[in-house]
Design a protein around this motif. Sequence first.
Motif, PDB file in Angstrom:
ATOM      1  N   LYS A 655       0.831  -1.204   0.000  1.00  0.00           N
ATOM      2  CA  LYS A 655       0.000   0.000   0.000  1.00  0.00           C
ATOM      3  C   LYS A 655       0.863   1.250   0.000  1.00  0.00           C
ATOM      4  CE  LYS A 655      -4.251  -0.785   2.334  1.00  0.00           C
ATOM      5  NZ  LYS A 655      -4.726  -1.010   3.696  1.00  0.00           N
ATOM      6  N   GLN A 658       2.528   1.868  -3.283  1.00  0.00           N
ATOM      7  CA  GLN A 658       1.601   2.342  -4.305  1.00  0.00           C
ATOM      8  C   GLN A 658       1.227   3.794  -4.073  1.00  0.00           C
ATOM      9  OE1 GLN A 658      -1.450  -0.658  -4.098  1.00  0.00           O
ATOM     10  NE2 GLN A 658      -0.668  -1.686  -5.928  1.00  0.00           N
ATOM     11  N   LYS A 659       1.204   4.163  -2.794  1.00  0.00           N
ATOM     12  CA  LYS A 659       0.870   5.529  -2.460  1.00  0.00           C
ATOM     13  C   LYS A 659       1.898   6.497  -3.049  1.00  0.00           C
ATOM     14  CE  LYS A 659      -1.160   7.944   1.323  1.00  0.00           C
ATOM     15  NZ  LYS A 659      -1.404   8.033   2.731  1.00  0.00           N
ATOM     16  N   ASP A 662       4.497   4.038  -7.037  1.00  0.00           N
ATOM     17  CA  ASP A 662       5.236   2.911  -7.611  1.00  0.00           C
ATOM     18  C   ASP A 662       4.285   1.895  -8.220  1.00  0.00           C
ATOM     19  OD1 ASP A 662       7.762   3.807  -6.906  1.00  0.00           O
ATOM     20  OD2 ASP A 662       7.560   3.035  -4.870  1.00  0.00           O
ATOM     21  N   ILE A 663       4.775   1.199  -9.246  1.00  0.00           N
ATOM     22  CA  ILE A 663       4.028   0.072  -9.801  1.00  0.00           C
ATOM     23  C   ILE A 663       4.668  -1.188  -9.230  1.00  0.00           C
ATOM     24  CG2 ILE A 663       3.233  -1.093 -11.880  1.00  0.00           C
ATOM     25  CD1 ILE A 663       2.322   1.752 -11.767  1.00  0.00           C
ATOM     26  N   VAL A 664       3.903  -1.882  -8.400  1.00  0.00           N
ATOM     27  CA  VAL A 664       4.476  -2.935  -7.578  1.00  0.00           C
ATOM     28  C   VAL A 664       4.127  -4.332  -8.068  1.00  0.00           C
ATOM     29  CG1 VAL A 664       4.650  -3.811  -5.217  1.00  0.00           C
ATOM     30  CG2 VAL A 664       4.158  -1.403  -5.617  1.00  0.00           C
ATOM     31  N   ALA A 680      -1.285  -5.874  -4.996  1.00  0.00           N
ATOM     32  CA  ALA A 680      -0.184  -5.438  -5.859  1.00  0.00           C
ATOM     33  C   ALA A 680      -0.674  -5.250  -7.292  1.00  0.00           C
ATOM     34  CB  ALA A 680       0.921  -6.478  -5.824  1.00  0.00           C
ATOM     35  N   ASP A 681       0.056  -4.416  -8.043  1.00  0.00           N
ATOM     36  CA  ASP A 681      -0.340  -4.213  -9.436  1.00  0.00           C
ATOM     37  C   ASP A 681      -0.220  -5.517 -10.207  1.00  0.00           C
ATOM     38  OD1 ASP A 681      -0.646  -1.150  -9.685  1.00  0.00           O
ATOM     39  OD2 ASP A 681       1.134  -1.475  -8.464  1.00  0.00           O
TER      40      ASP A 681
END
Length: 939
Positions: A655, A658-659, A662-664, A680-681
Amino acid sequence: MSENPFDSYLDRDRAHELSTQDVLSKPQPSLEFCTLSVEDTVRNLRTDAFKGLPSQSEVKQLRDQYGNNEICSDEEEPLWKRFLSMFVGDPLILLLIGSSLISFFMGNIDDAVSITLAIVIVVTVGFVQEYRSEKSIEALNRLVPDQCHLIRYGQESKVLASVLVPGDLVRFGVGDRIPADLRIVEAVDLSIEESNLTGENEPVHKSASPVMKELYEENTGSIVPISERSCIAFMGTLVREGHGKGIVVGTAKNTAFGKVFEMMNSIEKPKTPLQSAMDKLGKDLSYMSFVVIGIICLIGVIQGRSWLEMFQISVSLAVAAIPEGLPIIVTVTLALGVLRMAKRRAIIRRLPSVETLGSVNVICSDKTGTLTANHMTVSKVWSLGSMSNKSNILNLEKSANGNLKKYLTDDVKATLRIGNICNNSTYSHEHAKFLGNPTDIAILEVLRKFGMEDERQAITRTDELSFNSKRKFMAVRVKESNGKALIYVKGAYEKILQKATHFVNSENKSVKLDESLRKVISDTADSLASDGLRTLAFARLEVPSGSSQKLSEDDIKGLTFAGLLGMNDPPRPSVKAAVERLSEGSVHIIMITGDAENTAVNIARQIGIPILNPETAVLSGDKLDDMSEDQLASIIDHVNIFARATPEHKLNIVKALQKRGDIVAMTGDGVNDAPALKLADIGVSMGKMGTDVAKEASDMVLTDDDFSTILTAIEEGKGIFNNIQNFLTFQLSTSVAALSLVAISTALKLPNPLNAMQILWINILMDGPPAQSLGVEPVDHEVMKKPPRKRTDAILTKDVFKRLLQSAAFIIAGTIYVFIKEMTEDGEITARDTTMTFTCFVFFDMFNALSCRHSTKSIFEVGIFANNMFNYAVGFSLLGQVCAIYMPFFQRIFKTERLSLGDLFFLFTISSTVFIADELRKLYYRKKRVNDPYYYSAV
Ligand SMILES: Nc1ncnc2c1ncn2[C@@H]1O[C@H](COP(=O)(O)OP(=O)(O)OP(=O)(O)O)[C@@H](O)[C@H]1O
Ligand SMILES: [Ca+2]
């Protein structure tokens, strides 16, 4: 690509939900059996609650009666019907049919025949492509087979879920997906997540006791709702905690899952963002072309040209200029790319994630089972009583050949015995190995080396607290053969030590622990962990016999510590190189593990995850608890390792990343990873050793469980994206060129350079095999050096646009030049003139396609023979062109004439300019790249 029909169902409106309720309340085995006792169930199905079905003949008969435990879609519409429906589905095709009819009634039989033929070809190409895309997507759905633990004739084995028949006995554990509708006959701590079926995310507690029928009989007609059938485990639901056994009561269509699937069959899969973007692009381009074509048509008619000819040309232009094949090619490219990835052992479960792969800039990975093989072997043993300090650890690797029995002091024996009894793995005679949790298996294996027997048969287990990643220990309460009751505990050493007050001395007596002894234990454990070993502590506790209360975490206190085991689980050999290459591509790697800090640091060092400053680079889970999301987000840049993380921690870390934008990608294998995998992405799970829960939550499954496969997947993901951009460049430049050509000649009051048939042929080249083959261009391994693509970046970037216009300009200029030259030579338009123009355009297009194979690299660098599909496609297209020029039948259709070899050579030379120009552009780009290693065009 989820096989779960509910994925889309859950997004549906309420009206749909209601009808699902209807379907689920119809009579079905789970409803009938949920009110029966275990004994009645067993009797009804003529099976056994411990041994399963009794005989092979019985199984065969049931198999014949119920068929495979597989849910398949209904029979599809016959192909010919679907083919015919394509003719009426597209308004443009209808217009073409109309124009062919008009030609026919006006006596223009030749035109009518050729247009009809063209329609058939255009539709067939479209149909074949659509069919292929469907087939490849279907193939994707079959890539992950479901397995389960079956008990038949008293033997346990691991089998495909499809072989199950009613009456079969199935064992399931935490992380498993339930393979059929089961009447639970044994349940330990069992919680099952039924969100698939009910939409409810919170796991439901399940037990073996039947549902009281009377409660539901008050109102006539009311039945036990699906969510209250607490002794039924439904097919497709996920075991989130505990374990148990159940008897199959319903398979395939007779399950709740099957019932809903039947209903949901017709629901279309949602489109991926790229597919939707392509649909939109296609629509925009269509409107634009319509306007241009409308104007051309209008001007032509005003100029007094034959309106039928103008109509035909306009409609063909519309067919050609409108990239109706675009969305299909994108789908086929995605699907083929995904199949290619499957061959390289990465299975995509949801198509949209392919697009995200190229944008990933952070990978969170759990350690055990992902970076390491999760193949544990006990390599060190230590007990306080007989070994007293950390310099005195028993190293099994060193003493492997010797007889270990002589090291079996009483406290070591006590340690191993706890490991034996507090253990859930079982031996399978069929597979000749242990099945179950690798940690548990390692303990049973080391037992043999010490010459100890498995004692579980002789002892009655009265209760269990199952292991989970939050609890980080497992406990069982047993009744020994001498009648005494004991609790045996094993788990993370910090946890056990916290709860211990005594220790087992070398005479197997319980002695009080003081602070200095505690320190000795924790120092020793730390030092075992620093060797990269998973370190477990073992303890026991005597309790009053006859206590039948349910075991709870509060009962686990005042333990007597027995010893430590260190288990070796080395990193997978390929991980180090993968980590290196990922870092090269600016992908940040973070390890998140449930294991101890020291263990994590050791493994990280071995695989090359940088730990610059251990103070800030390593963070343990308990520190996370006191941190807000923002705080976490602000420090996460420096952290490479999170240790002793619980499932919630894993989730919060993703989380926080992503905040920050980032593309995780998150990789994991266990139930503890599932929430983070979902968030996750891209969630990546392990196919072999991973749990079903993790697989279900993930977007991608690695069938070889190998972390380095992610690298391949990212590479393929980036490659697929490049390919899509490349054929887009090709298609759009052709489209722009064809449109402009007709527009310009109309504006200049010239006759039409291409007739309707010729335009349709060009359309087939543009939408057909050459374009498609650009989609299967092999991946250029240098894509990994490019930084991740931003997700918001457009597909039609400025660079793509420039490239496209450059090529189109060359095609237009060259073709018009040839047209005017031919026309002015004899002052009139002959078949020869249009043949020259037509062939010129087609040659141009083939050279253009060749340039489009790579956006920045010379074709000679890429390799002429690197994509044979492409060569075949261009070869066939050229062959088609030769037919169009030289075969009398086609000459009539295309209104062409034979050309001399000299003519062909001339056209060949002119049309190669588009290719040469693009090579020059690439050369310029390369110079720029050499001067500035960080320069990467967006293409
Ligand atoms: N079967 C088990 N019984 C008791 N304790 C266990 C068992 N398995 C693991 N443990 C303890 O729990 C700790 C953490 O396990 P957890 O499942 O959270 O992490 P993991 O999934 O194994 O690791 P990773 O997150 O790196 O994959 C281990 O370090 C070990 O001490
Ligand atoms: Ca794991």
